[in-house]
Structures are given as C-alpha cells and as structure tokens.
Design an enzyme around this catalytic site. Structure first.
Site, mmCIF file in Angstrom:
data_model
loop_
_atom_site.group_PDB
_atom_site.id
_atom_site.type_symbol
_atom_site.label_atom_id
_atom_site.label_comp_id
_atom_site.label_asym_id
_atom_site.label_seq_id
_atom_site.Cartn_x
_atom_site.Cartn_y
_atom_site.Cartn_z
ATOM 1 N N LYS A 2 1.887 -3.920 -21.375
ATOM 2 C CA LYS A 2 2.644 -3.532 -20.182
ATOM 3 C C LYS A 2 4.122 -3.763 -20.488
ATOM 4 C CE LYS A 2 2.431 -4.139 -15.180
ATOM 5 N NZ LYS A 2 1.589 -4.671 -14.096
ATOM 6 N N ASP A 96 -5.018 -6.020 -4.702
ATOM 7 C CA ASP A 96 -4.993 -4.660 -5.248
ATOM 8 C C ASP A 96 -6.323 -4.295 -5.894
ATOM 9 O OD1 ASP A 96 -3.758 -2.214 -5.502
ATOM 10 O OD2 ASP A 96 -2.650 -2.726 -7.322
ATOM 11 N N LYS A 98 -9.226 -2.103 -6.600
ATOM 12 C CA LYS A 98 -9.535 -0.677 -6.537
ATOM 13 C C LYS A 98 -10.218 -0.301 -7.844
ATOM 14 C CE LYS A 98 -4.796 0.483 -7.985
ATOM 15 N NZ LYS A 98 -3.615 1.317 -7.677
ATOM 16 N N ASN A 101 -8.343 -0.591 -11.121
ATOM 17 C CA ASN A 101 -7.975 -1.924 -11.608
ATOM 18 C C ASN A 101 -9.168 -2.736 -12.088
ATOM 19 O OD1 ASN A 101 -5.263 -1.546 -11.289
ATOM 20 N ND2 ASN A 101 -5.100 -2.662 -9.356
ATOM 21 N N ASP A 114 -4.252 -6.023 -13.655
ATOM 22 C CA ASP A 114 -3.071 -5.706 -12.837
ATOM 23 C C ASP A 114 -2.894 -6.686 -11.668
ATOM 24 O OD1 ASP A 114 -0.839 -4.686 -11.629
ATOM 25 O OD2 ASP A 114 -1.509 -2.613 -11.644
ATOM 26 N N THR A 134 -3.124 -0.326 -2.147
ATOM 27 C CA THR A 134 -3.360 1.091 -2.382
ATOM 28 C C THR A 134 -3.980 1.664 -1.111
ATOM 29 O OG1 THR A 134 -3.656 0.665 -4.743
ATOM 30 C CG2 THR A 134 -4.569 2.725 -3.880
#
Length: 273
Positions: A2, A96, A98, A101, A114, A134
């Site tokens: 990253k 987060d 989802k 991820n 993440d 999200t």
C-alpha cells in the site's frame, strides 16, 4: 504494498487514519487478519507491505459464483466473526467489513484487510462519531449520526452474510440515497430458498437499534457464535485452522495473481522510488 502519498495526507483525519492502520496492523496477530511485514517511508510517500494472499478477494469469488451455499457462507462468517471478535477484545472497531476487504489465502481461509477506517479505544456501541464505511454495509446508527461502536460491525456482518447467501446486500439499490432510505426504513425480506435458521440469524444481526442487535451486549461475538446457525461449528478447530475450507482457490504458485480481477492486475505500476 500500500503506497500513500504524503501530500494526500496533510488533512489531519487522513494522517490519523493512516497512523491507526499501521499501528493496528503492527499490533494485531490473528490467523484471520492480514499481517504487516514492513512499514517504511521516503520523503514523499508512506509504504505498508502486507503478506500476499493469492486466493483473491471474497468479492471476486462471490461474483463468479453469484451466491454461496449455506455451508460455505457459514465457514466464511465463522472466521470473520472470530477476527472481528478479536479486534473488539482489543477495543478496535473495524468499520469497513465488506466482500472486497475479505481476502482468501491459498488454502481458502479468510483474512480481513484494510484497516484505514478502524478506530481504537471503542468499548461500547456509541463512542465513535465519524461518518464512514461503504454504502451497502453502513449501519443505521452511522447514517443517523447518533454515535456508533462495536455493534456497527455486527450489522455489516449481517449484510455480508445476506449477500453471500442471496447474491446481493439486503437493502441494495444503485441509487445511494434510495439505498440509505432502505437501510433506515425498508422491511427486511428473504428469498424463499433461505433456511429458517439463516433467516433468524440475519433478522437478529440486521436490527436497526444497535443496543438490541445480536452481539451488542458485553459478551460481544460470543452471543453470535452461540446462535443455532453455527451449531455445527467446532470453534476451537476453526480458530486453529483445522477445518478444511469448503472452497480451495486455484493457485498455480506463490506469485499467481489469477484470483484477482483483471481490472486490478492490468493496471500499470507507476510508483518508483
């Protein structure tokens, strides 16, 4: 790897999120959470190097399959629940969860990745206040800006489990404003093929009042793993990765990227030091 441009992080919040992500990845060691191998910086950029997970995104495999059978969904939900429960035990809310991820390793076990939106020192259901997440997975209390915490992660788990079982998140609409309205107001409905026990778990995770949601109490994830949907799961074996995953990704070697969407693998690598 990253790569974050320091110019983009001058906004204090972004810098704080980056610091938090690095510290969480460094501090957390768990079989179902991605591990940080290196972190370093140059004058212009920050770099975080994670382990490579050749199984690809859960999102990619869900897109290929349209939806998963109940046993496969239960397996992924079990490992994800243990990972989030571990984070909550350290006072971290993930915020987060989802399908994008959740990565799979070469054997087919999950790893959460993440942590840019994660927040530390949250031990209740209302101390966090930042609007984040999200759209498909955002909990009602985040939309209402009424304070949120650990229970918001369990709403997202309910949303992801529904998506795995049914093919789409429960309140999905391509218009985000309509989707937000559905998250706040629409009746939760199920396709006819869902088993009663799956419906019951989803109904208890997708409760709009965070204090009444399954997992909202002091016992956190333990409330969830005691649900009848998980009755067949040996949790000790699950945590030790002794249960064979129901799906093993096709991986040709250590550097195989075949389980990632070509939209990513065809991108030009522009970063040089």
């Amino acid at each position: 790897m990253k790569v974050l441009d320091k110019k983009d992080l001058v906004d204090g919040k972004a810098l704080e999120h980056t610091r938090t992500e690095r510290h969480i990845l460094e501090a957390v060691q768990h079989p179902f959470i991605v591990s940080l191998r290196y972190a370093f910086q140059t004058e212009e950029k920050f770099y975080m190097v994670m382990e490579f997970l050749s199984g690809g995104e859960l999102f990619y495999h869900l897109k290929v399959a349209s939806r998963f059978k109940e046993d496969r969904s239960r397996f992924y939900a079990s490992e994800i629940t243990l990972a989030i429960g571990h984070l909550h035990g350290l006072g971290i809310v993930y915020r987060d969860l989802k399908a994008e991820n959740v990565l799979l390793d070469a054997e087919g076990h999950v790893k959460l990745t993440d942590f840019g939106l994660a927040k530390k020192a949250i031990l209740d259901n209302k101390s966090a206040s930042t609007f984040c997440g999200t759209p498909e997975y955002i909990a009602p209390e985040i939309l209402c800006n009424s304070g949120h915490g650990r229970a918001a992660d369990w709403w997202s788990l309910g949303t992801l489990l529904y998506e795995m079982l049914c093919g789409l998140p429960p309140f999905y609409h391509k218009n985000v404003n309509i989707m937000y309205d559905r998250i706040l107001n629409a009746k939760l409905t199920f396709p006819a093929f869902l088993t009663p026990v799956a419906r019951d778990l989803l109904s208890k995770l997708l409760v709009r009042n965070p204090e009444k949601r399954l997992g909202a109490g002091q016992r956190d994830y333990e409330e969830i793993i005691e649900h009848q949907f998980f009755a067949s799961v040996n949790w000790t074996s699950m945590l030790q990765k002794k249960i064979r995953p129901p799906f093993v990704p096709q991986v040709k070697g250590g550097d195989d990227v075949g389980n990632f969407d070509v939209v990513f693998t065809c991108e030009q690598i522009t970063t040089t030091v």
